[in-house]
Scaffold this motif. Structure first.
Motif, PDB file in Angstrom:
ATOM      1  N   THR A 171       0.827  -1.202   0.000  1.00 12.58           N
ATOM      2  CA  THR A 171       0.000   0.000   0.000  1.00 12.58           C
ATOM      3  C   THR A 171       0.868   1.260   0.000  1.00 12.58           C
ATOM      4  O   THR A 171       0.589   2.214  -0.729  1.00 12.58           O
ATOM      5  CB  THR A 171      -0.937  -0.008   1.218  1.00 12.58           C
ATOM      6  N   ALA A 172       1.935   1.271   0.787  1.00  8.52           N
ATOM      7  CA  ALA A 172       2.820   2.435   0.853  1.00  8.52           C
ATOM      8  C   ALA A 172       3.533   2.659  -0.479  1.00  8.52           C
ATOM      9  O   ALA A 172       3.691   3.810  -0.914  1.00  8.52           O
ATOM     10  CB  ALA A 172       3.832   2.252   1.975  1.00  8.52           C
ATOM     11  N   ARG A 173       3.963   1.583  -1.136  1.00  6.23           N
ATOM     12  CA  ARG A 173       4.618   1.725  -2.447  1.00  6.23           C
ATOM     13  C   ARG A 173       3.678   2.374  -3.456  1.00  6.23           C
ATOM     14  O   ARG A 173       4.072   3.250  -4.223  1.00  6.23           O
ATOM     15  CB  ARG A 173       5.074   0.361  -2.976  1.00  6.23           C
ATOM     16  N   ARG A 174       2.426   1.943  -3.431  1.00  3.29           N
ATOM     17  CA  ARG A 174       1.449   2.511  -4.361  1.00  3.29           C
ATOM     18  C   ARG A 174       1.220   3.994  -4.074  1.00  3.29           C
ATOM     19  O   ARG A 174       1.173   4.813  -4.982  1.00  3.29           O
ATOM     20  CB  ARG A 174       0.133   1.742  -4.295  1.00  3.29           C
ATOM     21  N   TYR A 175       1.118   4.354  -2.812  1.00  2.00           N
ATOM     22  CA  TYR A 175       0.933   5.755  -2.452  1.00  2.00           C
ATOM     23  C   TYR A 175       2.147   6.589  -2.838  1.00  2.00           C
ATOM     24  O   TYR A 175       2.003   7.727  -3.274  1.00  2.00           O
ATOM     25  CB  TYR A 175       0.631   5.911  -0.963  1.00  2.00           C
ATOM     26  N   ALA A 176       3.326   6.048  -2.673  1.00  2.00           N
ATOM     27  CA  ALA A 176       4.540   6.778  -3.042  1.00  2.00           C
ATOM     28  C   ALA A 176       4.559   7.065  -4.544  1.00  2.00           C
ATOM     29  O   ALA A 176       4.990   8.128  -4.977  1.00  2.00           O
ATOM     30  CB  ALA A 176       5.777   5.983  -2.640  1.00  2.00           C
ATOM     31  N   ARG A 177       4.056   6.129  -5.314  1.00  2.00           N
ATOM     32  CA  ARG A 177       4.063   6.273  -6.768  1.00  2.00           C
ATOM     33  C   ARG A 177       2.916   7.167  -7.255  1.00  2.00           C
ATOM     34  O   ARG A 177       3.115   8.066  -8.057  1.00  2.00           O
ATOM     35  CB  ARG A 177       3.958   4.887  -7.412  1.00  2.00           C
ATOM     36  N   VAL A 178       1.727   6.951  -6.735  1.00  2.00           N
ATOM     37  CA  VAL A 178       0.541   7.635  -7.242  1.00  2.00           C
ATOM     38  C   VAL A 178       0.354   9.025  -6.631  1.00  2.00           C
ATOM     39  O   VAL A 178       0.029   9.980  -7.328  1.00  2.00           O
ATOM     40  CB  VAL A 178      -0.721   6.770  -6.976  1.00  2.00           C
ATOM     41  N   LYS A 179       0.569   9.170  -5.344  1.00  2.00           N
ATOM     42  CA  LYS A 179       0.291  10.429  -4.648  1.00  2.00           C
ATOM     43  C   LYS A 179       1.464  11.403  -4.659  1.00  2.00           C
ATOM     44  O   LYS A 179       1.346  12.501  -4.152  1.00  2.00           O
ATOM     45  CB  LYS A 179      -0.104  10.151  -3.189  1.00  2.00           C
ATOM     46  N   ARG A 180       2.593  10.981  -5.192  1.00  2.00           N
ATOM     47  CA  ARG A 180       3.792  11.827  -5.249  1.00  2.00           C
ATOM     48  C   ARG A 180       4.177  12.355  -3.869  1.00  2.00           C
ATOM     49  O   ARG A 180       4.324  13.556  -3.649  1.00  2.00           O
ATOM     50  CB  ARG A 180       3.596  12.973  -6.227  1.00  2.00           C
ATOM     51  N   VAL A 181       4.322  11.432  -2.974  1.00  2.00           N
ATOM     52  CA  VAL A 181       4.693  11.746  -1.594  1.00  2.00           C
ATOM     53  C   VAL A 181       6.204  11.590  -1.461  1.00  2.00           C
ATOM     54  O   VAL A 181       6.798  10.727  -2.101  1.00  2.00           O
ATOM     55  CB  VAL A 181       3.961  10.787  -0.621  1.00  2.00           C
ATOM     56  N   ARG A 182       6.807  12.396  -0.626  1.00  2.00           N
ATOM     57  CA  ARG A 182       8.261  12.307  -0.421  1.00  2.00           C
ATOM     58  C   ARG A 182       8.630  10.965   0.198  1.00  2.00           C
ATOM     59  O   ARG A 182       7.901  10.433   1.033  1.00  2.00           O
ATOM     60  CB  ARG A 182       8.727  13.440   0.475  1.00  2.00           C
ATOM     61  N   ALA A 183       9.782  10.463  -0.176  1.00  2.00           N
ATOM     62  CA  ALA A 183      10.233   9.143   0.271  1.00  2.00           C
ATOM     63  C   ALA A 183      10.348   9.066   1.791  1.00  2.00           C
ATOM     64  O   ALA A 183       9.961   8.066   2.400  1.00  2.00           O
ATOM     65  CB  ALA A 183      11.559   8.785  -0.379  1.00  2.00           C
ATOM     66  N   TYR A 184      10.863  10.109   2.427  1.00  2.00           N
ATOM     67  CA  TYR A 184      11.024  10.052   3.883  1.00  2.00           C
ATOM     68  C   TYR A 184       9.675  10.052   4.595  1.00  2.00           C
ATOM     69  O   TYR A 184       9.526   9.463   5.666  1.00  2.00           O
ATOM     70  CB  TYR A 184      11.915  11.193   4.389  1.00  2.00           C
ATOM     71  N   GLU A 185       8.645  10.687   3.997  1.00  2.00           N
ATOM     72  CA  GLU A 185       7.317  10.663   4.603  1.00  2.00           C
ATOM     73  C   GLU A 185       6.717   9.254   4.534  1.00  2.00           C
ATOM     74  O   GLU A 185       6.128   8.773   5.491  1.00  2.00           O
ATOM     75  CB  GLU A 185       6.398  11.663   3.908  1.00  2.00           C
ATOM     76  N   VAL A 186       6.880   8.622   3.363  1.00  2.00           N
ATOM     77  CA  VAL A 186       6.372   7.258   3.198  1.00  2.00           C
ATOM     78  C   VAL A 186       7.091   6.315   4.154  1.00  2.00           C
ATOM     79  O   VAL A 186       6.471   5.463   4.794  1.00  2.00           O
ATOM     80  CB  VAL A 186       6.523   6.782   1.739  1.00  2.00           C
ATOM     81  N   LYS A 187       8.400   6.486   4.277  1.00  2.00           N
ATOM     82  CA  LYS A 187       9.175   5.633   5.182  1.00  2.00           C
ATOM     83  C   LYS A 187       8.695   5.804   6.623  1.00  2.00           C
ATOM     84  O   LYS A 187       8.523   4.824   7.351  1.00  2.00           O
ATOM     85  CB  LYS A 187      10.658   5.967   5.069  1.00  2.00           C
ATOM     86  N   HIS A 188       8.459   7.036   7.031  1.00  2.00           N
ATOM     87  CA  HIS A 188       7.999   7.319   8.393  1.00  2.00           C
ATOM     88  C   HIS A 188       6.645   6.655   8.672  1.00  2.00           C
ATOM     89  O   HIS A 188       6.468   5.996   9.701  1.00  2.00           O
ATOM     90  CB  HIS A 188       7.903   8.831   8.600  1.00  2.00           C
ATOM     91  N   ILE A 189       5.707   6.807   7.758  1.00  2.46           N
ATOM     92  CA  ILE A 189       4.375   6.220   7.942  1.00  2.46           C
ATOM     93  C   ILE A 189       4.452   4.700   7.909  1.00  2.46           C
ATOM     94  O   ILE A 189       3.785   4.017   8.688  1.00  2.46           O
ATOM     95  CB  ILE A 189       3.395   6.747   6.867  1.00  2.46           C
ATOM     96  N   THR A 190       5.288   4.149   7.022  1.00  2.00           N
ATOM     97  CA  THR A 190       5.438   2.698   6.937  1.00  2.00           C
ATOM     98  C   THR A 190       5.975   2.132   8.247  1.00  2.00           C
ATOM     99  O   THR A 190       5.469   1.129   8.746  1.00  2.00           O
ATOM    100  CB  THR A 190       6.369   2.320   5.765  1.00  2.00           C
ATOM    101  N   ILE A 191       6.970   2.773   8.817  1.00  2.00           N
ATOM    102  CA  ILE A 191       7.527   2.319  10.101  1.00  2.00           C
ATOM    103  C   ILE A 191       6.469   2.407  11.193  1.00  2.00           C
ATOM    104  O   ILE A 191       6.308   1.492  12.003  1.00  2.00           O
ATOM    105  CB  ILE A 191       8.785   3.140  10.461  1.00  2.00           C
ATOM    106  N   GLU A 192       5.737   3.503  11.204  1.00  2.00           N
ATOM    107  CA  GLU A 192       4.678   3.678  12.211  1.00  2.00           C
ATOM    108  C   GLU A 192       3.617   2.583  12.099  1.00  2.00           C
ATOM    109  O   GLU A 192       3.193   2.006  13.108  1.00  2.00           O
ATOM    110  CB  GLU A 192       4.039   5.052  12.023  1.00  2.00           C
TER     111      GLU A 192
END
Length: 116
Positions: free
Chosen positions: A82-103
């Protein structure tokens, strides 16, 4: 050393046992949702949470409800997909995706305790 890993809880839903499986799923979803919003870092981050992260968490919760077997490995794989898809589709910064994924992955500890 040969026993189960800490935090590795498995819940298998039996097709015949609908009332118990529904109760277990609801408890797990409630625990996950509660931890995501009000957990250890929830108070600090609640004001900072962007709309996309709430959508991501909601999508993870929704997909969790449809899973027959919920293990830590399947949960982590769901979060990663799910996080990979959001990173690709929503154009979210990598560190934000990493933070949410860890959480989200750290939330398994609380979800697993609810499933015991």
């Amino acid at each position: 050393m040969g026993g189960p890993r800490r935090g590795a809880y498995t819940v298998t839903v039996k097709p015949n046992d609908k009332t118990q499986s529904t109760g277990v799923r609801m408890a797990a979803l409630a625990a996950a949702g509660n931890y995501f919003v009000y957990g250890r870092h929830g108070g600090e981050n609640r004001e900072k949470i962007a709309g996309w992260s709430l959508q991501l968490k909601g999508e993870v919760l929704q997909k969790m409800a449809g899973m027959r077997t919920l293990t830590q490995e399947s949960y982590n794989a769901l979060v990663d997909r799910t996080a990979r898809r959001y990173a690709r589709v929503k154009r979210v910064r990598a560190y934000e995706v990493k933070h949410i994924t860890i959480e989200l992955k750290n939330a398994w500890t609380h979800i697993g305790m609810t499933l015991r």
